[in-house]
Design a protein around this motif. Structure first.
Motif, PDB file in Angstrom:
ATOM      1  N   TRP A  79      -5.371 -16.855  -0.486  1.00 38.01           N
ATOM      2  CA  TRP A  79      -6.052 -15.549  -0.439  1.00 38.01           C
ATOM      3  C   TRP A  79      -6.350 -15.261   1.027  1.00 38.01           C
ATOM      4  O   TRP A  79      -7.276 -15.833   1.593  1.00 38.01           O
ATOM      5  CB  TRP A  79      -7.350 -15.588  -1.232  1.00 38.01           C
ATOM      6  CG  TRP A  79      -7.180 -15.893  -2.689  1.00 38.01           C
ATOM      7  CD1 TRP A  79      -7.310 -17.100  -3.293  1.00 38.01           C
ATOM      8  CD2 TRP A  79      -6.850 -14.965  -3.729  1.00 38.01           C
ATOM      9  NE1 TRP A  79      -7.088 -16.996  -4.649  1.00 38.01           N
ATOM     10  CE2 TRP A  79      -6.808 -15.692  -4.937  1.00 38.01           C
ATOM     11  CE3 TRP A  79      -6.583 -13.591  -3.749  1.00 38.01           C
ATOM     12  CZ2 TRP A  79      -6.507 -15.081  -6.159  1.00 38.01           C
ATOM     13  CZ3 TRP A  79      -6.289 -12.996  -4.966  1.00 38.01           C
ATOM     14  CH2 TRP A  79      -6.250 -13.742  -6.151  1.00 38.01           C
TER      15      TRP A  79
ATOM     16  N   GLY B 260      -7.403  -9.567   4.820  1.00 37.32           N
ATOM     17  CA  GLY B 260      -6.712  -8.522   5.573  1.00 37.32           C
ATOM     18  C   GLY B 260      -5.203  -8.555   5.429  1.00 37.32           C
ATOM     19  O   GLY B 260      -4.504  -7.733   6.013  1.00 37.32           O
ATOM     20  N   VAL B 261      -4.673  -9.515   4.661  1.00 35.93           N
ATOM     21  CA  VAL B 261      -3.217  -9.646   4.546  1.00 35.93           C
ATOM     22  C   VAL B 261      -2.779  -9.525   3.096  1.00 35.93           C
ATOM     23  O   VAL B 261      -2.000  -8.641   2.741  1.00 35.93           O
ATOM     24  CB  VAL B 261      -2.731 -10.981   5.157  1.00 35.93           C
ATOM     25  CG1 VAL B 261      -1.235 -11.147   4.971  1.00 35.93           C
ATOM     26  CG2 VAL B 261      -3.090 -11.050   6.630  1.00 35.93           C
ATOM     27  N   GLY B 262      -3.271 -10.398   2.239  1.00 35.67           N
ATOM     28  CA  GLY B 262      -2.889 -10.312   0.841  1.00 35.67           C
ATOM     29  C   GLY B 262      -3.002 -11.642   0.133  1.00 35.67           C
ATOM     30  O   GLY B 262      -3.609 -12.587   0.638  1.00 35.67           O
ATOM     31  N   ALA B 263      -2.425 -11.670  -1.061  1.00 38.64           N
ATOM     32  CA  ALA B 263      -2.455 -12.889  -1.880  1.00 38.64           C
ATOM     33  C   ALA B 263      -1.043 -13.431  -1.970  1.00 38.64           C
ATOM     34  O   ALA B 263      -0.119 -12.705  -2.337  1.00 38.64           O
ATOM     35  CB  ALA B 263      -2.991 -12.555  -3.256  1.00 38.64           C
TER      36      ALA B 263
ATOM     37  N   ASP C 170       9.146  -3.339  -9.921  1.00 38.22           N
ATOM     38  CA  ASP C 170       7.689  -3.388 -10.066  1.00 38.22           C
ATOM     39  C   ASP C 170       7.239  -4.464 -11.053  1.00 38.22           C
ATOM     40  O   ASP C 170       6.190  -4.345 -11.672  1.00 38.22           O
ATOM     41  CB  ASP C 170       7.133  -2.011 -10.409  1.00 38.22           C
ATOM     42  CG  ASP C 170       7.768  -1.449 -11.660  1.00 38.22           C
ATOM     43  OD1 ASP C 170       8.581  -2.170 -12.274  1.00 38.22           O
ATOM     44  OD2 ASP C 170       7.458  -0.307 -12.020  1.00 38.22           O
TER      45      ASP C 170
ATOM     46  N   ARG D  89       5.736  -8.032 -11.769  1.00 36.56           N
ATOM     47  CA  ARG D  89       4.839  -8.910 -11.021  1.00 36.56           C
ATOM     48  C   ARG D  89       4.305  -9.999 -11.941  1.00 36.56           C
ATOM     49  O   ARG D  89       4.362  -9.865 -13.160  1.00 36.56           O
ATOM     50  CB  ARG D  89       3.608  -8.120 -10.524  1.00 36.56           C
ATOM     51  CG  ARG D  89       3.872  -7.031  -9.507  1.00 36.56           C
ATOM     52  CD  ARG D  89       4.011  -7.618  -8.118  1.00 36.56           C
ATOM     53  NE  ARG D  89       4.041  -6.599  -7.075  1.00 36.56           N
ATOM     54  CZ  ARG D  89       5.049  -5.774  -6.833  1.00 36.56           C
ATOM     55  NH1 ARG D  89       6.128  -5.828  -7.596  1.00 36.56           N
ATOM     56  NH2 ARG D  89       5.003  -4.898  -5.858  1.00 36.56           N
TER      57      ARG D  89
ATOM     58  N   HIS E 149      -1.314 -11.172 -12.110  1.00 37.39           N
ATOM     59  CA  HIS E 149      -2.218 -10.548 -11.134  1.00 37.39           C
ATOM     60  C   HIS E 149      -1.455 -10.272  -9.846  1.00 37.39           C
ATOM     61  O   HIS E 149      -0.373 -10.811  -9.628  1.00 37.39           O
ATOM     62  CB  HIS E 149      -3.459 -11.407 -10.880  1.00 37.39           C
ATOM     63  CG  HIS E 149      -3.157 -12.768 -10.353  1.00 37.39           C
ATOM     64  ND1 HIS E 149      -2.986 -13.002  -9.027  1.00 37.39           N
ATOM     65  CD2 HIS E 149      -2.974 -13.944 -10.990  1.00 37.39           C
ATOM     66  CE1 HIS E 149      -2.708 -14.288  -8.858  1.00 37.39           C
ATOM     67  NE2 HIS E 149      -2.694 -14.878 -10.034  1.00 37.39           N
ATOM     68  N   SER E 150      -2.031  -9.428  -9.021  1.00 39.46           N
ATOM     69  CA  SER E 150      -1.302  -8.951  -7.842  1.00 39.46           C
ATOM     70  C   SER E 150      -0.968 -10.084  -6.882  1.00 39.46           C
ATOM     71  O   SER E 150      -1.832 -10.872  -6.515  1.00 39.46           O
ATOM     72  CB  SER E 150      -2.137  -7.916  -7.099  1.00 39.46           C
ATOM     73  OG  SER E 150      -2.278  -6.789  -7.885  1.00 39.46           O
TER      74      SER E 150
ATOM     75  N   ASP F 203       1.470 -10.676  -3.273  1.00 38.82           N
ATOM     76  CA  ASP F 203       2.300 -10.000  -2.278  1.00 38.82           C
ATOM     77  C   ASP F 203       3.643 -10.690  -2.098  1.00 38.82           C
ATOM     78  O   ASP F 203       4.588 -10.090  -1.615  1.00 38.82           O
ATOM     79  CB  ASP F 203       1.549  -9.927  -0.952  1.00 38.82           C
ATOM     80  CG  ASP F 203       0.382  -8.982  -1.051  1.00 38.82           C
ATOM     81  OD1 ASP F 203       0.581  -7.783  -0.836  1.00 38.82           O
ATOM     82  OD2 ASP F 203      -0.723  -9.432  -1.407  1.00 38.82           O
TER      83      ASP F 203
ATOM     84  N   TRP G 241       3.603 -12.428   7.206  1.00 39.91           N
ATOM     85  CA  TRP G 241       3.347 -11.651   8.421  1.00 39.91           C
ATOM     86  C   TRP G 241       1.883 -11.226   8.434  1.00 39.91           C
ATOM     87  O   TRP G 241       1.458 -10.407   7.626  1.00 39.91           O
ATOM     88  CB  TRP G 241       4.268 -10.425   8.447  1.00 39.91           C
ATOM     89  CG  TRP G 241       4.099  -9.578   9.655  1.00 39.91           C
ATOM     90  CD1 TRP G 241       3.944 -10.013  10.934  1.00 39.91           C
ATOM     91  CD2 TRP G 241       4.064  -8.148   9.731  1.00 39.91           C
ATOM     92  NE1 TRP G 241       3.826  -8.949  11.794  1.00 39.91           N
ATOM     93  CE2 TRP G 241       3.891  -7.798  11.083  1.00 39.91           C
ATOM     94  CE3 TRP G 241       4.176  -7.135   8.781  1.00 39.91           C
ATOM     95  CZ2 TRP G 241       3.819  -6.481  11.493  1.00 39.91           C
ATOM     96  CZ3 TRP G 241       4.105  -5.817   9.197  1.00 39.91           C
ATOM     97  CH2 TRP G 241       3.930  -5.504  10.549  1.00 39.91           C
TER      98      TRP G 241
END
Lengths: 668, 200
Positions: free
Chosen positions: B12, B15-18, B115, B117, B120-121, B123, B143
């Protein structure tokens, strides 16, 4: 980036924070999971400002596929408000724009525009104006475009106005009439126009180094539509019309005109549109600049528009930045060469004296800083009514699981991608009378201590001043000169005015200081021979009616007056005194003043003027004014006083400020 | 070719993602299952529970198709080599990107291109071969554009570790050389923070 809450924190019952998403314009946003596993975004609203939640409440039940859904507004144990809203995954328009530094393909632009228009149109139809439309507020979840921060915009604009912390990022999309406090739906049309321009070309039409500069461009400059495909030019121009009454009326109309313009068009033909399709999108320097730092010197996007004044300004600016850009070894080489020149030209003594004073002054700097920080009741950007300033966010260490972090109020506007612009003494700004008066009186009283310190340093480190009486004389003149410079400079602060007339005024005041300097030894019963070390060239020199040298070997009154007049007019002293100067004490600035003093004094040396004393004065005055004049650290710089948002009737309207900014920039 | 050998972690990243980090030799792609063990890359999609397997041999990545699968338009009958930039297509509708962004590492990144996935979300998913790089460059596996310095995450002696030029601290303790990342560890440094969770 520092965030208040650590992963696994549970500020709201039922939700566990997993990670921070970003820090938006008015608060932090977190990704959280409900106890059942539902993904939400939690937006913490800054509570250090008066909250206007009615707008949000109105929009709480709005449902539209192109708007980010707000689920609820909750309050935590600390009574801070949180907006619980839909979590939108995927890359937003802001990130997507960074992937296309030279513009997006038209199909992509159309996709974004369709979603944005539908969302905005829904809002406008319900009498709601978004007010804060910008790429950072537009998201794409799979194929659905969603506009965020709906209903918060009133809150945002209110908080922004009261906090006076507009960062550059927020003004790129700001319609000109917003400066006058007009918020019709035309502001959304304008913002959409700017975003379309940016999507097509990769750059915003109005860019600049400071917020005021960008605002000024919104108010006065025409967008350069020549970089757009021909058929789109009138569409964008109409959406970016300065007068809201002449602007395209609705977002649907912008959408319709845009489609009409690109329909049947060979959309890959125009230059900006072909730039797409690189497999590995690169980040442009421009995008990087806007995203990370706004502190670099601005480069004009359209060089052909650069006026001559601007060119001169840029030349001077680049000259100024040139030194710091030089590698350190080269600076030493150049420094060494200058030192050699000084030694060879017999200036060693004044420079050495100056160096010692500079060193001593610098040593006293820390002490003074502590003192002035407490002794300065008003600095620009700190509250004027005795409230404590908002605490700065400190490094938040990793927190234990479920630990409740000690809450610190986040700065009102610390946008993730945009940093505040660089404010310089040339930046026009509003300073209340009370603030100005406090600043002047504080600076003047501080200069007493600074002059005493510097004089003591001179007395003990050099043999320039033979006894205490001479030291008193030196200190008195230094302090008088500092006052003479501080008072007008502080009165000019934040105002526009041309450099030449300011120099004339200071030069005139310098005549007065020179007169006192020439007459004072008599009253202090100082042995002039010891102090002035009478120059051997004792021949008379009369210039017109002015007796420059009377043959006695001592400088005449005219000689003193000329020295101070010249010293006061060769430097832009107000830059050394301004609250927005680069740093409180700049050694380079003091040394340059010393150099000027050396030059002036050595010219006057032929008229028996004491060159060492003159050069030392130059340095001492520079040190004293810098040490004593009020200074605002860059992070606290604001264009308006914190508690008085710009009102049309106030000291200056944004329009006037912008005009001032233009004037001061061209003069800089 | 069983997913059980794969250890999964969640990163986690503020500022970037999971991001999901998979450590192992082979990774099963399929649908989640309530009764059985879920695939390593479990997608909410109309695919089989064990639709395909990505496996790393000494020099290359291979995809083994158990159900209709194609790679960049080529139908995979049994198995095929995966190259950086390939698109894996499962059951015609589910599209995943495969890339090995970093020349210095053979670790791969799986991107979601359709789309579909996990539940859960996420990246993206990192298939860890040797080490993976989280940092400010686009050719890093993750990144993190605002990070001042890169962080290397690697697997050693059955444990996840990290290293960086920047001064790292894990759960408030300063890391001298390589830091051990356990379930629940929060790694912080100047300008960056992420939490590691081991997924059962």
């Amino acid at each position: 980036m520092k965030f208040t809450f650590a992963p696994e924190a549970r500020p709201l019952d039922g939700y566990t924070i997993k990670r921070a998403i970003h820090r938006g314009g008015f608060g932090e946003v977190y990704y959280a999971l409900s106890d059942a596993g539902k993904e939400v975004a939690l937006k913490l609203l800054n509570n250090n400002l008066e909250i206007e939640l009615r707008g949000v409440t109105q929009c709480l039940n709005l449902k539209h596929q192109n708007l980010v859904t707000i689920f609820d507004i909750r309050q935590d144990e600390d009574n801070d408000h949180w907006v619980v809203m839909e979590y939108v995954s995927g890359r937003g328009l802001y990130e997507t724009l960074r992937d296309y530094p030279k513009g997006m393909p038209v199909q992509e632009v159309l996709n974004w525009m369709t979603g944005i228009t539908a969302g905005l149109s829904f809002l406008h139809d319900r009498g709601i104006v978004h007010r804060d439309l910008k790429p950072a507020n537009v998201f794409r979840d799979h194929n659905a475009i969603k506009v965020g921060d709906v209903g918060l915009s009133k809150y945002i604009s209110e908080s922004r106005r009261s906090a006076q912390t507009q960062s550059v990022g927020t003004v790129y999309y700001m319609a000109p009439e917003v400066a006058r406090g007009r918020y019709g739906r035309e502001v959304d049309v304008y913002a959409l126009g700017i975003m379309l321009y940016e999507m097509i070309t990769g750059t915003v039409p109005f860019d600049g180094q400071t917020t005021a500069e960008i605002l000024m461009k919104h108010l006065t400059a025409d967008p350069d539509v020549s970089v757009l495909p021909k058929k789109l030019r009138p569409v964008i121009s109409a959406a970016l019309e300065k007068d809201p009454d002449k602007r395209t009326k609705t977002v649907e109309e912008v959408d319709r005109q845009f489609r009409l313009a690109v329909a049947g068009e060979n959309i890959s033909a125009p230059v900006p549109l072909t730039a797409f399709a690189s497999a590995a999108p690169v980040q442009s320097v421009d995008a990087q600049r806007r995203s990370h730092e706004d502190t670099v010197v601005d480069i004009e996007i359209h060089p052909e528009r650069t006026t001559e004044t601007n060119a001169t300004k840029n030349a001077i600016t680049s000259l100024g930045t040139y030194w710091s850009a030089l590698p350190a070894p080269l600076q030493w080489v150049i420094g060494g060469a200058v030192a050699l020149l000084v030694i060879e030209s017999g200036m060693l003594r004044p420079v050495a004296v100056g160096g010692m004073i500079g060193g001593a002054a610098y040593l006293g700097y820390q002490l003074l800083t502590t003192f002035t920080r407490e002794g300065q009741p008003v600095e620009h950007g700190t509250p004027t009514n005795g409230e404590p300033p908002p605490p700065q966010r400190t490094n938040q260490p990793a927190m234990a699981k479920d630990a409740r972090p000690a809450r610190q109020l986040p700065p009102a506007e610390l946008a993730k991608k945009y940093r505040p612009a660089v404010y310089t003494p040339a930046t026009a700004r509003t300073i209340s009378r009370r603030q100005r008066a406090t600043d002047v009186s504080t600076s003047v009283s501080m200069s007493l201590a600074a002059a005493a310190l510097v004089t003591t340093a001179v007395y003990f480190t050099t043999d320039l001043l033979a006894d205490v009486a001479q030291a008193v004389y030196f200190g008195t003149i230094t302090m008088l000169a500092a006052w003479t410079l501080i008072v007008p400079s502080k009165l000019w602060e934040g105002r526009s005015g041309d450099s030449f007339s300011r120099r004339i005024v200071l030069g005139g005041l310098g005549l007065g200081v020179g007169l006192v300097a020439a007459l004072l030894p008599k009253y202090l019963l100082i042995d002039r021979t010891a102090l002035f070390r009478g120059n051997s060239s004792a021949h008379e020199y009369i210039l017109g009616r002015v007796n420059m040298a009377d043959g006695s070997g001592f400088p005449t009154i005219a000689c003193f007056m000329l020295f101070f007049a010249a010293l006061f007019s060769v430097r832009r002293w107000w830059w050394q005194i301004d609250s927005f100067r680069k740093s409180r004490f700049r050694v380079s600035s003091a040394l340059f003043t010393l150099l000027m003093g050396v030059i002036v004094a050595s010219v006057l040396q032929q008229y028996a003027f004491p060159d060492s004393l003159g050069a030392t004065w130059a340095l001492a005055i520079s040190a004293v004014v810098q040490l004593s004049a009020g200074w605002t650290p860059p992070e606290d710089r604001r264009l308006w006083p914190l508690n008085s948002p710009p009102q049309p009737s106030a000291d200056a309207t944004p329009q006037q400020m912008v005009n001032r900014e233009v004037t001061s920039l061209t003069q800089a | 070719m069983n997913g059980s050998a794969c250890r999964k972690y969640m990163l986690w990243i503020d500022g970037v993602g999971a991001w999901q980090l998979c450590v192992g030799e082979s990774f099963v792609i399929g649908a989640p299952s309530l009764d059985h063990e879920s695939a390593d890359i479990a997608l909410l999609a109309n695919v089989s529970r064990k639709h395909a397997t990505i496996q790393r041999n000494s020099t290359e990545w291979r995809l083994y198709a158990h159900q209709p699968t194609s790679v960049s338009g080529r139908t995979i009958a049994d198995s095929g080599v995966l190259r950086s930039g390939d698109q894996i297509c499962l059951a015609e509708r589910v599209k995943l990107g495969f890339r090995t962004p970093c020349a210095l590492s053979s670790s791969a990144v799986i991107d979601f291109e359709s789309d579909h996935r996990p539940s859960h979300s996420l990246d993206g998913i990192i298939l860890l071969a040797d080490h993976c790089l989280l940092g400010p460059r686009r050719d890093h596996h993750v990144w993190c554009s605002e990070w001042p310095e890169m962080v290397v995450v690697f697997h050693q002696d059955g444990e996840l570790r990290c290293r960086s030029k920047a001064a790292l601290s894990i759960d408030g303790h300063i890391v001298c050389d390589a830091g051990l990342l356990r379930h629940g560890s929060v790694l912080t440094s100047e300008g960056l923070r992420f939490r590691v969770e081991q997924v059962e």
